[in-house]
Write a protein that holds these residues in place. Structure first.
Motif, PDB file in Angstrom:
ATOM      1  N   GLY A   1       0.594  -1.371  -0.506  1.00  0.00           N
ATOM      2  CA  GLY A   1      -0.204  -0.141  -0.010  1.00  0.00           C
ATOM      3  C   GLY A   1       0.958   1.156   0.117  1.00  0.00           C
ATOM      4  N   LYS A   2       0.353   2.295   0.039  1.00  0.00           N
ATOM      5  CA  LYS A   2       0.692   3.516   0.186  1.00  0.00           C
ATOM      6  C   LYS A   2       1.762   4.248   1.272  1.00  0.00           C
ATOM      7  CE  LYS A   2      -0.514   8.535  -1.139  1.00  0.00           C
ATOM      8  NZ  LYS A   2      -1.143   9.490  -1.292  1.00  0.00           N
ATOM      9  N   MET A   3       2.903   4.806   1.471  1.00  0.00           N
ATOM     10  CA  MET A   3       3.602   4.876   1.833  1.00  0.00           C
ATOM     11  C   MET A   3       4.383   6.079   1.504  1.00  0.00           C
ATOM     12  SD  MET A   3       6.746   5.796   2.690  1.00  0.00           S
ATOM     13  CE  MET A   3       7.416   5.800   4.383  1.00  0.00           C
ATOM     14  N   VAL A   4       3.820   7.098   2.935  1.00  0.00           N
ATOM     15  CA  VAL A   4       3.946   8.193   3.488  1.00  0.00           C
ATOM     16  C   VAL A   4       4.958   8.798   4.343  1.00  0.00           C
ATOM     17  CG1 VAL A   4       1.482   8.974   1.706  1.00  0.00           C
ATOM     18  CG2 VAL A   4       2.353   8.993   4.665  1.00  0.00           C
ATOM     19  N   ASP A   5       6.474   9.866   4.387  1.00  0.00           N
ATOM     20  CA  ASP A   5       6.779   9.950   5.034  1.00  0.00           C
ATOM     21  C   ASP A   5       6.631  11.812   5.348  1.00  0.00           C
ATOM     22  OD1 ASP A   5       9.252  10.559   6.885  1.00  0.00           O
ATOM     23  OD2 ASP A   5      10.100  10.123   5.288  1.00  0.00           O
ATOM     24  N   LEU A   6       6.059  11.977   6.967  1.00  0.00           N
ATOM     25  CA  LEU A   6       5.973  13.287   6.788  1.00  0.00           C
ATOM     26  C   LEU A   6       6.961  14.449   7.182  1.00  0.00           C
ATOM     27  CD1 LEU A   6       2.450  12.257   8.567  1.00  0.00           C
ATOM     28  CD2 LEU A   6       2.647  13.095   6.115  1.00  0.00           C
ATOM     29  N   GLY A   7       7.112  15.193   6.750  1.00  0.00           N
ATOM     30  CA  GLY A   7       8.168  16.068   6.805  1.00  0.00           C
ATOM     31  C   GLY A   7       9.590  14.911   6.235  1.00  0.00           C
TER      32      GLY A   7
ATOM     33  N   ILE B   1      13.808   7.935   3.435  1.00  0.00           N
ATOM     34  CA  ILE B   1      12.964   6.646   3.716  1.00  0.00           C
ATOM     35  C   ILE B   1      12.113   6.199   2.419  1.00  0.00           C
ATOM     36  CG2 ILE B   1      11.986   5.978   5.451  1.00  0.00           C
ATOM     37  CD1 ILE B   1      12.645   7.822   7.399  1.00  0.00           C
ATOM     38  N   VAL B   2      11.469   7.157   1.855  1.00  0.00           N
ATOM     39  CA  VAL B   2      10.920   7.207   0.431  1.00  0.00           C
ATOM     40  C   VAL B   2      11.300   7.085  -0.581  1.00  0.00           C
ATOM     41  CG1 VAL B   2       9.032   8.566  -1.410  1.00  0.00           C
ATOM     42  CG2 VAL B   2       9.708   9.422   1.446  1.00  0.00           C
ATOM     43  N   LEU B   3      13.049   7.114  -0.589  1.00  0.00           N
ATOM     44  CA  LEU B   3      13.576   6.543  -1.491  1.00  0.00           C
ATOM     45  C   LEU B   3      13.711   5.040  -0.799  1.00  0.00           C
ATOM     46  CD1 LEU B   3      15.291   6.704  -4.486  1.00  0.00           C
ATOM     47  CD2 LEU B   3      16.906   7.712  -2.822  1.00  0.00           C
ATOM     48  N   ALA B   4      14.228   4.230   0.400  1.00  0.00           N
ATOM     49  CA  ALA B   4      14.175   3.251   0.352  1.00  0.00           C
ATOM     50  C   ALA B   4      13.358   2.483   0.269  1.00  0.00           C
ATOM     51  CB  ALA B   4      15.398   3.345   2.023  1.00  0.00           C
ATOM     52  N   ALA B   5      11.740   3.319   0.921  1.00  0.00           N
ATOM     53  CA  ALA B   5      11.043   2.118   0.738  1.00  0.00           C
ATOM     54  C   ALA B   5      10.233   1.647  -0.355  1.00  0.00           C
ATOM     55  CB  ALA B   5       9.839   2.931   1.536  1.00  0.00           C
ATOM     56  N   HIS B   6      10.298   2.753  -1.541  1.00  0.00           N
ATOM     57  CA  HIS B   6      10.080   2.119  -2.666  1.00  0.00           C
ATOM     58  C   HIS B   6      10.260   1.198  -2.629  1.00  0.00           C
ATOM     59  CE1 HIS B   6       9.658   2.361  -7.252  1.00  0.00           C
ATOM     60  NE2 HIS B   6      11.140   2.282  -7.489  1.00  0.00           N
TER      61      HIS B   6
ATOM     62  N   LEU C   1       7.216  -1.220  -1.782  1.00  0.00           N
ATOM     63  CA  LEU C   1       5.848  -0.027  -1.060  1.00  0.00           C
ATOM     64  C   LEU C   1       5.755   1.135  -2.094  1.00  0.00           C
ATOM     65  CD1 LEU C   1       6.367   0.334   2.986  1.00  0.00           C
ATOM     66  CD2 LEU C   1       5.006  -1.173   2.026  1.00  0.00           C
ATOM     67  N   ARG C   2       4.293   1.239  -2.758  1.00  0.00           N
ATOM     68  CA  ARG C   2       4.089   1.601  -3.726  1.00  0.00           C
ATOM     69  C   ARG C   2       2.574   2.477  -3.475  1.00  0.00           C
ATOM     70  NH1 ARG C   2       7.813  -2.168  -6.780  1.00  0.00           N
ATOM     71  NH2 ARG C   2       9.640  -1.088  -6.199  1.00  0.00           N
ATOM     72  N   PRO C   3       2.523   3.883  -4.198  1.00  0.00           N
ATOM     73  CA  PRO C   3       2.855   4.415  -4.062  1.00  0.00           C
ATOM     74  C   PRO C   3       4.252   5.308  -2.787  1.00  0.00           C
ATOM     75  CG  PRO C   3       1.037   5.098  -3.982  1.00  0.00           C
ATOM     76  CD  PRO C   3       0.888   3.710  -4.086  1.00  0.00           C
ATOM     77  N   ALA C   4       5.109   5.910  -3.331  1.00  0.00           N
ATOM     78  CA  ALA C   4       5.915   5.980  -1.682  1.00  0.00           C
ATOM     79  C   ALA C   4       5.875   8.082  -2.221  1.00  0.00           C
ATOM     80  CB  ALA C   4       7.789   5.681  -1.881  1.00  0.00           C
ATOM     81  N   VAL C   5       6.098   8.575  -0.932  1.00  0.00           N
ATOM     82  CA  VAL C   5       5.371  10.149  -1.679  1.00  0.00           C
ATOM     83  C   VAL C   5       6.040  10.577  -0.511  1.00  0.00           C
ATOM     84  CG1 VAL C   5       4.011  11.880  -1.817  1.00  0.00           C
ATOM     85  CG2 VAL C   5       3.581   9.859  -2.366  1.00  0.00           C
TER      86      VAL C   5
ATOM     87  N   VAL D   1      13.839   8.076  -9.923  1.00  0.00           N
ATOM     88  CA  VAL D   1      13.012   9.805 -10.087  1.00  0.00           C
ATOM     89  C   VAL D   1      11.957   9.822 -10.683  1.00  0.00           C
ATOM     90  CG1 VAL D   1      13.421  10.578 -12.144  1.00  0.00           C
ATOM     91  CG2 VAL D   1      13.467  12.387 -11.443  1.00  0.00           C
ATOM     92  N   SER D   2      11.536   8.664 -12.216  1.00  0.00           N
ATOM     93  CA  SER D   2      10.262   8.667 -11.804  1.00  0.00           C
ATOM     94  C   SER D   2       9.014   7.337 -11.494  1.00  0.00           C
ATOM     95  CB  SER D   2      10.137   7.746 -13.503  1.00  0.00           C
ATOM     96  OG  SER D   2      10.594   6.387 -13.512  1.00  0.00           O
ATOM     97  N   ASN D   3       9.902   6.937  -9.590  1.00  0.00           N
ATOM     98  CA  ASN D   3       9.246   6.079  -9.688  1.00  0.00           C
ATOM     99  C   ASN D   3       8.556   6.430  -7.974  1.00  0.00           C
ATOM    100  OD1 ASN D   3       9.474   4.124 -11.040  1.00  0.00           O
ATOM    101  ND2 ASN D   3      11.527   3.839 -10.783  1.00  0.00           N
ATOM    102  N   VAL D   4       9.366   7.655  -7.582  1.00  0.00           N
ATOM    103  CA  VAL D   4       9.132   8.273  -6.312  1.00  0.00           C
ATOM    104  C   VAL D   4       8.411   9.454  -6.427  1.00  0.00           C
ATOM    105  CG1 VAL D   4      10.173   7.097  -4.587  1.00  0.00           C
ATOM    106  CG2 VAL D   4      11.309   8.834  -5.859  1.00  0.00           C
ATOM    107  N   SER D   5       7.803  10.068  -5.169  1.00  0.00           N
ATOM    108  CA  SER D   5       7.334  11.604  -5.308  1.00  0.00           C
ATOM    109  C   SER D   5       7.339  12.327  -4.203  1.00  0.00           C
ATOM    110  CB  SER D   5       5.376  11.440  -5.187  1.00  0.00           C
ATOM    111  OG  SER D   5       4.922  13.055  -4.832  1.00  0.00           O
TER     112      SER D   5
END
Length: 197
Positions: A48-54, A60-65, A69-73, A95-99
Motif C-alpha cells: 500500500g501507499k507509504m508516506v513520510d511526513l516531513g 526513507i521514501v527512496l528506501a521504502a520504494h 512500498l508503492r506509491p512512496a511519497v 526519479v520517475s518512481n517516487v514522489s
C-alpha cells in the motif's frame, strides 16, 4: 501545491546555493542508515501507499520504494530538502518512481495511506496523533523515529537511543491503545539487531 518536476528541481539545486539563513530556518537532522533500516524492518511485508511526513532529504521514501512500498511519497516544506531528495532519487535511478511534494502535510489527507513514517519533534506529536487518529484507515501502520507517539501503545520497538523507532497499528476504533508507563522493548521477528555495529 504542485509537485516539483525532478529536472527543474535538479537544475535549480545545481544553479543556486541556499543562504545560511535559509538553512537555519528549520532544524533538520537526516535519518541515519540504521534508522532507515529500522523503519523498513517495521514496514517489511506490508503493501500500500507509504508516506513520510516531513521527509527531509527523501532517503526513507527512496528506501521504502526500493523495498516494494508503492506509491512512496514524501511531504516536506523546505524547498532545498525537496530538491536534495529529487537529486538522491535521480542518482538512484528512481526519479520517475517516487514522489516528493513541497506541501504542508497538515493539510494533506491521509485516508488512503497504509504506511506512515515520521521523524518529528516531540512538541508536534500530540497534534499529529489527532490527525492520524482522524484520518488513517484501519490496518495502517505508523512508524515514529527518535521520539514515540505520546499516548499510543507501540506494537513493536526496534533500536536503541536515537536509532530507536516505534511502530503503531491502527485498529477499528483507533490506535493500539493508550501508552503503558515504563520502557518499551518489544521485538520484531525478522528485524535487524539493535546492537551497535
Amino acid at each position: 501545491m504542485e509537485e516539483d518536476h525532478p529536472a527543474e528541481a535538479l537544475t535549480e539545486l545545481c544553479e543556486r546555493q541556499p543562504s545560511a539563513l535559509e538553512l537555519l530556518q528549520v532544524p533538520y537532522v537526516g535519518a541515519s542508515a540504521r534508522q532507515v533500516e529500522h523503519v523498513l524492518s517495521l514496514l517489511r511485508g506490508r503493501s500500500g501507499k507509504m508516506v513520510d511526513l516531513g521527509s527531509g532529504d527523501g532517503r526513507i521514501v527512496l528506501a521504502a520504494h526500493k523495498c516494494g512500498l508503492r506509491p512512496a511519497v514524501g511531504y516536506e516544506l523546505n524547498p532545498w530538502l525537496v530538491r536534495l531528495a529529487w537529486l538522491h532519487a535521480w542518482r538512484a535511478g528512481c526519479v520517475s518512481n517516487v514522489s516528493y511534494r513541497r506541501e504542508n502535510f497538515w493539510k494533506v489527507s491521509l485516508r488512503d495511506c497504509y504506511n506512515v513514517s515520521v521523524f518529528l519533534a516531540p512538541s508536534v506529536l500530540p497534534l499529529l496523533e489527532d490527525k492520524l487518529q482522524a484520518e488513517l484507515p484501519v490496518g495502517a501502520r505508523v512508524v515514529s523515529g527518535r521520539f514515540p507517539l505520546p499516548t499510543w501503545q507501540p506494537v513493536a520497538v526496534v533500536g536503541e537511543g536515537l536509532d530507536r523507532v516505534w511502530a503503531y497499528d491502527v485498529h477499528r476504533g483507533g490506535p493500539a491503545g493508550p501508552a503503558v508507563p515504563g520502557p518499551s522493548s518489544a521485538s520484531v521477528p525478522g528485524a535487524p539487531s539493535s546492537q551497535a555495529d
